[in-house]
Write a protein that holds these residues in place. Sequence first.
Motif, short mmCIF file in Angstrom:
data_model
loop_
_atom_site.label_atom_id
_atom_site.label_comp_id
_atom_site.label_asym_id
_atom_site.label_seq_id
_atom_site.Cartn_x
_atom_site.Cartn_y
_atom_site.Cartn_z
N CYS A 1 3.44 80.04 -26.47
CA CYS A 1 3.71 81.43 -26.03
C CYS A 1 4.93 81.48 -25.11
CB CYS A 1 2.52 82.04 -25.30
SG CYS A 1 1.14 82.44 -26.38
N LYS A 2 5.11 80.40 -24.33
CA LYS A 2 6.24 80.38 -23.41
C LYS A 2 7.53 79.91 -24.09
CE LYS A 2 4.30 78.17 -19.71
NZ LYS A 2 4.13 77.92 -18.26
N GLY A 3 7.46 79.66 -25.40
CA GLY A 3 8.68 79.35 -26.16
C GLY A 3 9.01 77.87 -26.29
N TYR A 4 8.09 76.99 -25.91
CA TYR A 4 8.36 75.55 -26.07
C TYR A 4 8.42 75.20 -27.56
CZ TYR A 4 7.21 74.31 -21.17
OH TYR A 4 7.17 74.17 -19.80
N LYS A 5 9.27 74.22 -27.89
CA LYS A 5 9.28 73.66 -29.25
C LYS A 5 7.99 72.85 -29.42
CE LYS A 5 13.70 74.51 -30.52
NZ LYS A 5 13.57 75.84 -29.92
N PRO A 6 7.51 72.70 -30.68
CA PRO A 6 6.23 72.02 -30.88
C PRO A 6 6.08 70.66 -30.18
CG PRO A 6 6.92 73.05 -32.90
CD PRO A 6 8.04 73.26 -31.93
N TYR A 7 7.11 69.80 -30.31
CA TYR A 7 6.98 68.47 -29.71
C TYR A 7 6.94 68.56 -28.19
CZ TYR A 7 8.06 63.64 -28.47
OH TYR A 7 8.04 62.39 -27.91
N GLU A 8 7.74 69.47 -27.63
CA GLU A 8 7.73 69.66 -26.17
C GLU A 8 6.37 70.21 -25.72
OE1 GLU A 8 10.11 68.50 -24.41
OE2 GLU A 8 11.31 68.05 -26.19
N ALA A 9 5.82 71.11 -26.51
CA ALA A 9 4.50 71.69 -26.19
C ALA A 9 3.42 70.62 -26.24
CB ALA A 9 4.18 72.84 -27.15
N LEU A 10 3.54 69.70 -27.19
CA LEU A 10 2.57 68.61 -27.30
C LEU A 10 2.64 67.71 -26.06
CD1 LEU A 10 0.54 66.81 -28.91
CD2 LEU A 10 2.52 65.71 -29.96
N LYS A 11 3.87 67.31 -25.69
CA LYS A 11 4.02 66.44 -24.52
C LYS A 11 3.52 67.13 -23.25
CE LYS A 11 8.40 65.38 -24.83
NZ LYS A 11 9.74 64.83 -24.61
N ALA A 12 3.89 68.39 -23.10
CA ALA A 12 3.50 69.13 -21.91
C ALA A 12 1.97 69.31 -21.85
CB ALA A 12 4.19 70.49 -21.89
N SER A 13 1.34 69.54 -22.99
CA SER A 13 -0.11 69.73 -23.02
C SER A 13 -0.83 68.43 -22.69
CB SER A 13 -0.58 70.21 -24.41
OG SER A 13 0.13 71.34 -24.78
N LYS A 14 -0.29 67.33 -23.23
CA LYS A 14 -0.92 66.03 -22.97
C LYS A 14 -0.84 65.70 -21.47
CE LYS A 14 -1.66 61.62 -25.01
NZ LYS A 14 -2.99 61.60 -25.59
N ASN A 15 0.33 65.95 -20.88
CA ASN A 15 0.48 65.68 -19.43
C ASN A 15 -0.44 66.57 -18.62
OD1 ASN A 15 2.41 63.76 -19.75
ND2 ASN A 15 4.13 65.18 -19.54
N PHE A 16 -0.52 67.83 -19.02
CA PHE A 16 -1.35 68.79 -18.29
C PHE A 16 -2.83 68.35 -18.31
CE2 PHE A 16 -3.96 72.68 -18.41
CZ PHE A 16 -3.63 73.21 -17.16
#
Length: 255
Positions: A219-234
């Motif tokens: 929703c915040k506009g991250y690219k899929p791979y960036e969203a995956l990395k960010a979600s895993k870290n979160f």
Amino acid sequence: MKVALTIGGSDPTSGAGVQMDLKVFHALGVYGTSIITSVTSQSTYEFTSVYPLPEKIIVNQFETLLRDIKPQGAKTGMLYSKYAAECVAEYIKKYKIKNLVIDPVITSTTGKKLLLDEAQQILKTELIPLSRAVTANIPEVEILTEVRIKNIDDMYEATEKLYRMGTKLAIVKGGHFNDKVPDLLFDGKEFFMVEGEKYSGEFHGTGCAFSSAFLSFLCKGYKPYEALKASKNFVSELLRKALKLGKGMKILNFT
Ligand code: PXL
């Protein structure tokens, strides 16, 4: 402000289900709305009942909410009934919601059935083809694709097969796989893998938190791979701080 909608079950511990999803949206700066499909009675160590809401109440929630607030994205968690799954398909189409993330919740951590067989059929044939992403753990992707995962090659095969079921981003989470807990993403062209740290113990709501985080980042506009990395870290951070509040599984902690 971006708005995300979660469609799922109520969990009284707030460690999973709609309650957890709303906490994740809030923590990531996305406004969360919610539609309840069913009410569960559970604690950190027992799961005593599921009460599916009547079809007309589910329909009424969709009708009333969506004619007022349209989300940039939605996610499904526990759907339970066939009519809840059909309702999601109908309203995602009606309101042209592009970012649908499916967390294919099939059983609870304690082994309780959270999706009826006839609803699983709708999930496969109608919801997955409408989705932007499916975030499955290993037991879930084994059920959906009928690929038995014994090694990393099987994980690649299952991820690709999940993609072929009609989603745009197939994600298989390796939390149940090995110590590097590899998460694998396939977008139809390339595979991306993100490894992380394994935390010992039994946790409640990790799948809910991951899928809600992934939706928030999309929703915040991250690219899929960036969203995956960010979600895993979160989610790693929530696991690191997890609390033993009850007698059973640990609950992810935001503070
Ligand atoms: O973690 C899957 C899940 C999703 N939604 C609800 C749940 C659970 C697991 O227990 O209870 C409502």
